[in-house]
Design a protein around this motif. Structure first.
Motif, short mmCIF file in Angstrom:
data_model
loop_
_atom_site.label_atom_id
_atom_site.label_comp_id
_atom_site.label_asym_id
_atom_site.label_seq_id
_atom_site.Cartn_x
_atom_site.Cartn_y
_atom_site.Cartn_z
N LEU A 11 13.86 -23.85 32.56
CA LEU A 11 11.96 -24.15 33.19
C LEU A 11 12.45 -24.46 30.43
O LEU A 11 11.49 -24.51 29.98
N VAL A 51 15.89 -20.29 30.22
CA VAL A 51 14.98 -19.35 31.14
C VAL A 51 14.64 -19.99 32.24
O VAL A 51 14.62 -21.25 32.49
N ALA A 79 9.16 -16.60 35.16
CA ALA A 79 9.86 -16.93 34.26
C ALA A 79 11.28 -15.65 33.97
O ALA A 79 9.92 -15.46 33.37
N ILE A 126 1.74 -14.32 27.15
CA ILE A 126 2.51 -14.21 28.53
C ILE A 126 3.45 -13.02 28.15
O ILE A 126 3.95 -12.62 27.80
N LEU A 168 9.02 -13.06 33.20
CA LEU A 168 7.35 -12.88 31.83
C LEU A 168 7.19 -13.40 33.52
O LEU A 168 7.12 -13.47 34.04
N GLU A 169 5.77 -13.29 33.39
CA GLU A 169 4.26 -14.10 33.77
C GLU A 169 5.00 -15.09 33.86
O GLU A 169 5.27 -16.05 32.54
N MET A 170 4.45 -16.02 34.31
CA MET A 170 4.64 -17.81 34.80
C MET A 170 3.67 -17.93 33.77
O MET A 170 2.72 -18.41 34.54
N ALA A 171 3.72 -19.15 33.84
CA ALA A 171 2.02 -20.75 33.13
C ALA A 171 2.86 -21.46 34.01
O ALA A 171 3.47 -22.44 33.19
N LEU A 189 1.41 -21.65 26.30
CA LEU A 189 2.31 -22.08 27.59
C LEU A 189 1.08 -21.82 28.20
O LEU A 189 -0.11 -21.11 27.84
N1 ADE Z 1 9.15 -21.77 29.61
C1 ADE Z 1 9.39 -20.70 29.23
N2 ADE Z 1 8.72 -19.34 29.74
C2 ADE Z 1 7.97 -20.13 30.12
C3 ADE Z 1 7.40 -19.21 31.25
N3 ADE Z 1 6.13 -18.06 31.24
N4 ADE Z 1 6.37 -20.27 31.99
C4 ADE Z 1 7.07 -21.50 32.08
N5 ADE Z 1 7.35 -21.82 31.85
C5 ADE Z 1 8.53 -21.30 30.95
#
Ligand code: ADE
Length: 328
Positions: A20, A28, A43, A76, A92-95, A167
């Motif tokens: 990512l 990431v 993520a 996030i 981390l939470e996904m975005a 994000l």
């Molecule tokens: N790239 C880096 N952090 C991310 C996230 N939390 N969600 C999606 N893409 C990312």
């Protein structure tokens, strides 16, 4: 599901090969983590083996700051951390929609194409140049201001607020990300040599290295400009020294042609030389909320024939922020 933030075991984490993002610190990767017995998308930020002191310190600082800040829908959130075989992982939470800068740039529609947001087509048949509606764009700005109001209520200074560090979820909720440079002291005087993202940094931070929530407000003004220009490069082509001189002389980014005067006024308030004269994030949330409620369109993305969006500098098209920095 409650967003928790805990020490994870290696068995809770599952990594995929999908990258990512990557930086000095490591990378990431897309993955999942088990939280309260449920496997959820995440993520996962991985601090590389042999990372330098600055990266290791930033990584630890980011975890500490996120723990201190606590849960908020417009940031996030940290799901948990894990150390496995000497390697550090931050879940981390996904975005799912990725970073705002790319979303804005990808929303630019080639003239003559038809897949634009239907509400933006004018009766005259003028071509729409974004797939995002003016209200969606203002909503994103308001989400960021809301996340930043929460950060500032915890006395946290972000120091690198820009579209590339916001994000978007699959339902286009904006979340402030990348707390690697953040500091939790309310006011921060930088003493070490570090690359600074000069296009979005406040004048007093460039000249005196003084960072406060009000310098984040300056950056928010630049982020508003990035939103309105669908990911244009601020001060395109201008070198850092010249920019600093011109900012001192009172020069500011001009009004984008598709930006209503009232919205440009908000940007100008964010760029006031004296930090105390700038609005607070709470003021900005109120202002943007009322613009969203208003029937008036503050961002005209339905432009006539000779209109061109702001340029995207080729040296920042890789979107890593590194070419966009200078040393102080
Ligand atoms: N790239 C880096 N952090 C991310 C996230 N939390 N969600 C999606 N893409 C990312």
């Amino acid at each position: 599901m409650a967003i928790t933030n805990r020490n994870l075991t290696w068995d809770d984490i599952s990594l995929t090969s999908k990258l990512l993002g990557a930086g000095h610190f490591g990378e990431v990767r897309k993955g999942t983590v088990i939280v309260d017995g449920e496997r959820i998308p995440s993520a996962i930020k991985i601090l590389k083996h042999g990372a330098d002191d600055a990266s290791t310190q930033d990584f630890q600082q980011e975890v500490d700051i996120m723990r201190h800040v606590g849960y908020h829908p417009n940031i996030i959130n940290l799901l948990g951390v894990c150390i496995y075989q000497g390697q550090q992982y931050m879940a981390l939470e996904m975005a799912a929609n990725g970073d705002l800068l790319n979303v804005l740039r990808n929303s630019r529609v080639q003239k003559g194409r038809e897949q634009a947001y239907p509400g933006n087509r004018s009766d005259s048949g003028a071509l729409t140049v974004s797939t995002l509606s003016p209200v969606q764009l203002l909503r994103i700005a308001c989400d960021v201001a809301t996340g930043m109001a929460h950060l500032s209520s915890k006395e946290v200074i972000h120091r690198d607020l820009a579209a590339r560090n916001v994000l978007l979820t699959d339902s286009l909720i904006a979340k402030v990300a990348d707390f690697g440079l953040s500091r939790g002291d309310g006011i921060y005087e930088q003493t070490s040599k570090r690359a600074i993202p000069f296009r979005s940094t406040a004048i007093e931070a460039l000249t005196l290295r003084i960072y406060t929530t009000q310098s984040d407000v300056w950056s928010f003004g630049i982020l508003l400009w990035e939103i309105v220009t669908l990911g244009g490069t601020p001060y395109s082509g201008m070198k850092s020294r010249l920019l600093l001189r011109r900012l001192r002389e009172g020069y500011r980014l001009p009004k984008p042609r598709n930006c209503e005067a009232d919205l440009y006024q908000v940007m100008l308030l964010c760029w006031r030389t004296c930090p105390e004269d700038r609005p607070t994030f709470t003021d900005l949330v109120k202002q943007l909320d009322s613009m969203i409620d208003d029937k008036h369109s503050y961002v005209d993305i339905d432009k006539d024939d000779d209109f061109e969006y702001e340029v995207v500098d080729s040296d920042d098209s890789d979107n890593d922020g590194i070419n966009d920095a200078f040393m102080v």
